[in-house]
Structure formats: structure tokens, C-alpha cells
Design a protein around this motif. Structure first.
Motif, short mmCIF file in Angstrom:
data_model
loop_
_atom_site.label_atom_id
_atom_site.label_comp_id
_atom_site.label_asym_id
_atom_site.label_seq_id
_atom_site.Cartn_x
_atom_site.Cartn_y
_atom_site.Cartn_z
N UNK A 184 22.47 -35.62 -14.52
CA UNK A 184 22.60 -36.76 -13.61
C UNK A 184 21.54 -36.54 -12.52
N UNK A 185 21.06 -37.62 -11.92
CA UNK A 185 20.02 -37.48 -10.89
C UNK A 185 20.67 -37.19 -9.53
N UNK A 186 20.10 -36.22 -8.81
CA UNK A 186 20.59 -35.93 -7.47
C UNK A 186 20.29 -37.09 -6.51
N UNK A 187 20.88 -37.01 -5.32
CA UNK A 187 20.75 -38.07 -4.31
C UNK A 187 19.42 -37.90 -3.57
N UNK A 188 18.48 -38.81 -3.85
CA UNK A 188 17.12 -38.67 -3.34
C UNK A 188 16.77 -39.83 -2.41
N UNK A 189 16.96 -39.64 -1.12
CA UNK A 189 16.79 -40.75 -0.18
C UNK A 189 15.42 -41.42 -0.24
N UNK A 190 14.34 -40.64 -0.42
CA UNK A 190 13.02 -41.30 -0.41
C UNK A 190 12.93 -42.33 -1.53
N UNK A 191 13.42 -41.95 -2.69
CA UNK A 191 13.34 -42.87 -3.83
C UNK A 191 14.37 -43.99 -3.71
N UNK A 192 15.55 -43.63 -3.18
CA UNK A 192 16.61 -44.64 -3.03
C UNK A 192 16.20 -45.70 -2.02
N UNK A 193 15.57 -45.28 -0.92
CA UNK A 193 15.20 -46.25 0.12
C UNK A 193 14.14 -47.24 -0.36
N UNK A 194 13.44 -46.88 -1.43
CA UNK A 194 12.47 -47.83 -1.99
C UNK A 194 12.94 -48.30 -3.37
#
Ligand SMILES: Cc1cc2nc3c(=O)[nH]c(=O)nc-3n(C[C@H](O)[C@H](O)[C@H](O)COP(=O)(O)O)c2cc1C
Ligand SMILES: O=C(O)C(=O)c1ccccc1
Length: 387
Positions: A184-194
Motif C-alpha cells: 500500500x502507498x504511504x501517506x505522501x503530502x507532497x504528492x497528495x497536495x497535487x
């Protein structure tokens, strides 16, 4: 006998002809240059990590609290950095860690081939991710005489797993690294915010597109419905592995199996008991869980638990001295991740080769200065933990 440290002479020598390095030799300058050169979405995917990236920073910073104590009056005029790993006679302990967007790191989209060519140029093996822009067979063909390893993201579909491993074996890869920490993919704010995740946009899935079993799993051919094909990929991507799967994994291949993502000594012991041929101590560069402890601080206990089984290491390697410290702490081989991606982005195969050569030159010169003629001597000396 050529020495990795000779790269220093080459750089100064070229300078006498007015030729300066086009890519920096140190990580901080390299990363700064890559920040300016890479497309923002790719940069954020490569450079970013999980949560507030504390673990990712800790991975690199923790090397500062390990130190190597120099020894003098030792004949180090020539150093031998060679290692034996799964029958591969490698000129150095360095390898390229699997990076799933390597293919996107060059403008032409063939970054996996460029990384394979960097392997051919340097003798540094490439671990080819399951996620590539060129099929694993084509990547293997570009490695020249340098051996390669294949990294498996175990799909939920067991036949697809068998097919990928079978293809890797047929293509001549020397080991299979099974990644355990990324079903499963970890929580990655930089990618999530875009809202940007390259795979879901159809990137780096060529090993699936080219796979006969994956093609059977599609209701319509890829060209007719690429969106549905990506959804089929997403549905099968990540199988949760448990120790009960070891027998099945073993049945898929005669190649050595390396378990990637082991950080706890009990897991290392269990891996050995279950027949793993190698242990790969890594926290995925802090991209998957923001748990706090730097991978290098966990390495010594993993090495002790692994006994005679080789331990590969990555997470936070930025320089030759980092490599030397990981070796002193017992790693058999040391993986470079993000730095070679930046090299690819700035200069293709030659750029990645330059990054690897710079890291190797620094490691070799450290050994020369500090009195370690080979890796066994470095390992025997160990590293000291600073308060
Ligand atoms: C952009 C990126 C993609 C990655 N993709 C994969 C992958 O496909 N398979 C895998 O096992 N590890 C993958 N990793 C993790 C690396 O193998 C390695 O553990 C990590 O890069 C080490 O951290 P460092 O680069 O900060 O030293 C990836 C890492 C990065 C930076
Ligand atoms: O980006 C990564 O680190 C990676 O390896 C990955 C691959 C597929 C899904 C999630 C993460």
C-alpha cells in the motif's frame, strides 16, 4: 590497478584543460541543480516522502552520529573494494536501489535504459524496479557485462507474480528483491497536495503491459481502453505478504531471494529461518512510514541477527563516507537511491555514472586515508556511535 579514487585525478586533470564537471560531485549541490531542472511533479515524487518527512531526513542525518576511527601506518596504496554477492563478483559494494520512476528521470522517458547504461559504464549493478518505462528484458539488455537484480512488487494475482519472476530469471537477472513494505502507498503530502501519482496516470507500467498474464487479465486490449488497464493494474498491484508466502515465493525461482524492508532483528532471524538468501535493510527512504528511526541506526542489529546471510542496505546514502559507515556497520552491499535519479535527470547515463563514480571515489579515498585496504578491514574496525 585502477582505483575508484582516480576519479579525483580525472576531474582535476580535466580542469587543467579548462573542462569543469557539468554535474556537482556532492549531494547538496546535486539536489539543488535537480530541483531547478526536473518537472515539479516528478521532483515532488522523487524528493518527497511520508508525512512531514522526519524519517527521510533522519535517514541521512543519522550518519553524522556514526564515526570511523582512522588507522595509520597501514599499506593502503591500493584498495580492494570488491565484494562477492550471490555469486556476482562485483568491483565495489555499491548498487543502484530500485526506483520505480527511473524511466521518467530522463526527458526521453527511457531512464531505465539510461540507468542500465550507467551500470554498464561503472560496474555498479542496477536493481530494476517492477515499475519501469521499458520492459525488464530491454533494461537487462542495456547492462552490458554488469549483472542486475530484479525487484518484485508481488501482485495479488499469483500467476502474474510467477510470470514477472520467470521473465526476470529468463532475462538473466541474478537475484530477486521482494519488497515487503509497499503493498500500500504511504501517506505522501507532497504528492497528495497535487493529487499526483505517476502510476495512476499510466506511467512506468511497461512490465505489466508487456506481460502475457497481465494481458489475459484485461477485458479489452490496452490500446482500446488504457484507463481500464490502469485500473486493472491498481487492483492487482500490492499483495500483503506474510511468512506463509515464503514457500510459494521460493517455488517461483531458483534465483536468490532478498527480502527488502527488513528493519527488525526478529524479522531478520525469521527471514533466515524461512530460507531468504539475502536481507535488505531499508525503510524505503522514508517514503512509506514516517516512524522516526533512521535505517542506519537499525542496521547493526539486523546484521547481527542475519549471521552469515548477506545484508543489503539503503536509505539515506548520500556520499562515500555514508557508504563506508554502512559497510563498517556490517552491510555487504550498499544501495544508492535518489542521488542517481538526480544524476539521470541532469545528465542521463553519464550523469548517473558521474554520481556513482563520485560516491565511490570518496569511499575509496576515505579508505586510503583512514587505513582500510579492503572492506573486511573496514568491517572489522566498525564505526563508533557518538553520544
Ligand atoms: C522515487 C522513488 C521510487 C522508488 N521506487 C521503488 C520501487 O519501485 N521499488 C522499491 O523496492 N523501492 C523503491 N524505492 C525505494 C528505494 O529502493 C530505496 O529504498 C530508497 O530510495 C532509499 O532512500 P534514499 O534514496 O533516500 O537513500 C523508491 C524510491 C524513490 C526515491
Ligand atoms: O514510490 C515508491 O516509493 C514506490 O516504490 C511505490 C510504488 C508503487 C506504489 C506505491 C509506492
Amino acid at each position: 590497478m585502477p582505483q575508484f579514487g582516480d576519479y579525483q585525478h580525472a576531474i582535476y586533470g580535466a580542469g587543467l584543460q579548462g573542462v569543469l564537471p557539468t554535474i556537482p560531485v556532492d549531494f547538496a549541490s546535486l539536489e539543488k541543480r535537480a530541483e531547478a531542472a526536473m518537472a515539479p511533479s516528478l521532483l515532488s515524487y522523487v524528493q518527497g516522502g511520508c508525512g512531514d518527512e522526519h524519517t527521510q531526513r533522519a535517514n541521512a542525518e543519522a550518519f553524522r552520529h556514526w564515526g570511523i576511527v582512522p588507522r595509520m601506518m597501514v599499506d593502503c596504496a591500493t584498495r580492494d573494494l570488491s565484494v562477492d554477492l550471490f555469486g556476482m563478483k562485483l568491483p565495489s559494494p555499491l548498487f543502484m536501489a530500485p526506483v520505480g520512476v527511473t524511466g521518467m528521470c530522463t526527458q526521453d522517458g527511457h531512464g531505465d535504459i539510461a540507468a542500465a547504461r550507467a551500470a554498464a559504464l561503472t560496474g555498479v549493478p542496477l536493481t530494476v524496479s517492477t515499475l519501469t518505462n521499458d520492459p525488464l528484458e530491454d533494461v537487462a539488455a542495456a547492462m552490458g557485462d554488469t549483472p542486475g537484480m530484479f525487484q518484485l512488487y508481488t501482485p495479488k494475482d499469483p500467476e502474474l507474480a510467477a510470470s514477472l519472476v520467470g521473465r526476470a530469471e529468463a532475462a538473466g537477472y541474478k537475484a530477486i528483491a521482494v519488497t515487503l513494505d509497499t503493498w500500500v502507498t504511504g501517506w505522501r503530502p507532497r504528492d497528495l497536495n497535487t493529487a499526483n501519482f505517476p502510476q495512476l496516470r499510466g506511467h512506468v507500467l511497461s512490465n505489466y503491459w508487456s506481460d502475457p498474464r497481465f494481458q489475459q487479465m484485461l477485458a479489452k486490449p490496452l490500446a482500446e481502453d488504457p484507463r481500464a488497464a490502469v485500473m486493472t493494474w491498481a487492483a492487482t498491484f500490492g499483495r500483503v505478504l506474510t511468512w506463509a508466502d515464503m514457500k510459494w515465493l521460493r517455488s517461483l525461482t531458483k534465483l536468490p531471494i532478498v527480502l527488502k524492508g527488513i528493519c527488525h532483528p526478529d524479522d531478520a532471524r525469521r527471514a533466515v529461518d524461512e530460507g531468504a538468501d539475502g536481507i535488505y535493510c531499508s525503510n524505503h527512504g522514508g517514503r512509506q512510514a514516517n516512524g522516526g528511526i533512521a535505517a542506519i541506526d537499525l542496521l547493526p542489529d539486523v546484521v547481527e541477527a542475519a549471521g552469515a546471510v548477506p545484508v543489503l542496505f539503503d536509505s539515506g546514502i548520500r556520499s562515500g563516507s555514508d557508504v563506508a559507515k554502512a559497510l563498517a556497520l556490517g552491510a555487504t552491499a550498499v544501495g544508492v537511491g535518489r542521488p542517481y535519479c538526480y544524476g539521470l535527470a541532469l545528465g542521463g547515463a553519464e550523469g548517473a555514472a558521474h554520481v556513482l563514480r563520485s560516491i565511490l571515489a570518496e569511499a575509496d579515498l576515505l579508505m586510503a586515508v583512514d587505513g582500510f585496504p579492503d572492506i573486511a578491514a573496514l568491517r572489522a574496525a566498525g564505526a563508533r556511535r557518538l553520544p
